[in-house]
Design an enzyme around this catalytic site. Structure first.
Site, PDB file in Angstrom:
ATOM      1  CG  HIS A 185      41.974  39.765  46.226  1.00 25.07           C
ATOM      2  ND1 HIS A 185      41.706  38.441  46.492  1.00 25.07           N
ATOM      3  CD2 HIS A 185      41.002  40.165  45.371  1.00 25.07           C
ATOM      4  CE1 HIS A 185      40.622  38.060  45.825  1.00 25.07           C
ATOM      5  NE2 HIS A 185      40.176  39.096  45.149  1.00 25.07           N
ATOM      6  CG  HIS A 215      39.172  41.613  40.807  1.00 24.08           C
ATOM      7  ND1 HIS A 215      39.415  40.429  40.148  1.00 24.08           N
ATOM      8  CD2 HIS A 215      38.917  41.272  42.096  1.00 24.08           C
ATOM      9  CE1 HIS A 215      39.276  39.408  41.007  1.00 24.08           C
ATOM     10  NE2 HIS A 215      38.986  39.898  42.193  1.00 24.08           N
ATOM     11  CG  HIS A 229      38.784  34.720  43.450  1.00 23.90           C
ATOM     12  ND1 HIS A 229      39.802  35.205  42.682  1.00 23.90           N
ATOM     13  CD2 HIS A 229      38.131  35.814  43.947  1.00 23.90           C
ATOM     14  CE1 HIS A 229      39.770  36.527  42.698  1.00 23.90           C
ATOM     15  NE2 HIS A 229      38.765  36.931  43.459  1.00 23.90           N
ATOM     16  CD  GLU A 278      34.277  36.125  46.498  1.00 22.20           C
ATOM     17  OE1 GLU A 278      34.762  35.572  45.489  1.00 22.20           O
ATOM     18  OE2 GLU A 278      33.935  37.325  46.519  1.00 22.20           O
ATOM     19  CG  ASP A 294      37.233  41.415  45.858  1.00 25.54           C
ATOM     20  OD1 ASP A 294      37.986  40.980  44.965  1.00 25.54           O
ATOM     21  OD2 ASP A 294      36.184  40.836  46.200  1.00 25.54           O
TER      22      ASP A 294
HETATM   23 ZN   LIG Z   1      38.403  38.962  43.966  1.00 22.26          ZN
END
Ligand SMILES: [Zn+2]
Length: 332
Positions: free
Chosen positions: A9, A11, A197, A200, A275
């Protein structure tokens, strides 16, 4: 210990090297050529900590990555960097619809990203695939339904050729998560693996909705901790949560108070990820070290890596190769 990592995970637009972005942003006139690094740094790591400010961090990387060369180079540089950080396999999130502002098609953008990754894999000992990210935009799934559908069909076209699955990213609370259910139903029919997602920014109920849609993994999912029924679903299904602890500090947690401890105690399956490395200033080693400092054992950390390999969207043969690479690590 020379630990090796699997990151499922991260981006791409949130994980570019800050110094590399600075040079490229000046070259593309995204920022003034005479802008000092310290001033630019404030645009990447702004003082404001509301959610709008957090999403504004993506402005510079997204403004850069609007031509094939920059998308290619961004992916190449990112892979080079995480390889140096001992990542042996990564699934990189990329939303082609965010890279069409200056005339690229979604397919042009995706192909440029795949080329960047392939070139880096030729040059460095790392494997990676792209998770095509569908986006929450506006206050209804209808706003970019066409763009999301195009992304989904591209994920199908390039599945096994640089793409390994789908994600849903953006503002989780923009609208009811169930508005995206038809897209993921179609993904299921087409046998495209996906992660969503959920839980979160949004509540535990979103984790339940993502599970109902058939998600193979959940991005974050930490808010499931507040709902016994949903926790029980996670434990029963063993659908893994992609936990990105440093990224979640924004919500007021410390490493010691992060829900990961309760989720583990209950028996949820967990993988550890980064992330957005540019904004939270972490890498996989940092995540593991910080969790280790608050009582998560070395054995558990090893298990997270084994979980990540087991839950990666790759073939059994590829998983076996990664497990072998870990063994080489142990004997170092
Ligand atoms: Zn994320």
């Amino acid at each position: 210990m020379n630990r090796k990592y699997v990151d499922l995970h991260l981006h791409i637009d949130g994980s570019l090297n800050i110094a590399w972005m600075y040079e490229r942003a000046k070259k593309r006139k995204v920022i003034p050529e005479d802008m000092p690094f310290t001033a630019y740094y404030k645009t990447i790591i702004p003082d404001g900590e509301d959610i709008e400010a957090v999403f504004k961090r993506f402005d510079v990387p997204l403004a850069i990555m609007q031509c094939e060369e920059d998308i290619h180079d961004a992916c190449y540089e990112l892979l080079k960097e995480i390889c140096r950080d001992n990542v042996i396999y990564a699934e990189l999130r990329f939303a082609p619809q965010l890279h069409t502002r200056e005339g690229l098609s979604q397919e042009d953008a995706l192909r440029a990203a795949i080329r960047g990754i392939n070139d880096a894999m030729d040059d460095y000992p790392i494997k990676a695939n792209i998770l095509v990210a569908l986006m929450h935009q506006g206050d209804s799934a209808a706003v970019n339904e066409k763009e999301n559908m195009e992304s989904l069909l591209l994920a199908e076209k390039y599945l096994g050729k640089g793409v390994c699955g789908l994600d849903l990213a953006g503002f989780e609370n923009n609208c009811d998560l169930n508005e995206y259910a038809p897209l993921f139903m179609l993904a299921r029919e087409k046998s495209i693996p996906f992660t969503i997602h959920a839980g979160e920014m949004g509540n535990a109920e979103n984790v339940h909705k993502a599970l109902m849609m058939g998600a193979d993994r959940i991005g974050h999912g930490i808010n499931a901790v507040s709902d016994e029924k949903i926790l029980a679903e996670l434990v029963k299904t063993q659908i893994p949560l992609e936990i990105c602890a440093t990224s979640n500090l924004y919500f007021g947690y410390t490493y010691a108070s992060h829900p990961i401890h309760e989720l583990l105690r209950r028996g949820c399956k967990i993988v550890i990820c980064t992330d957005d490395m540019s904004f939270v200033l972490n890498n996989m080693a940092y995540e593991f070290n910080m969790l280790n400092k608050v009582g998560i054992s070395d054995d558990m950390l090893d298990q997270f890596t084994l979980n990540a390999i087991a839950e990666a969207f790759i073939s059994d043969e590829e998983k076996e190769k990664l497990r072998k690479q870990l063994k080489v690590n142990t004997n170092d």
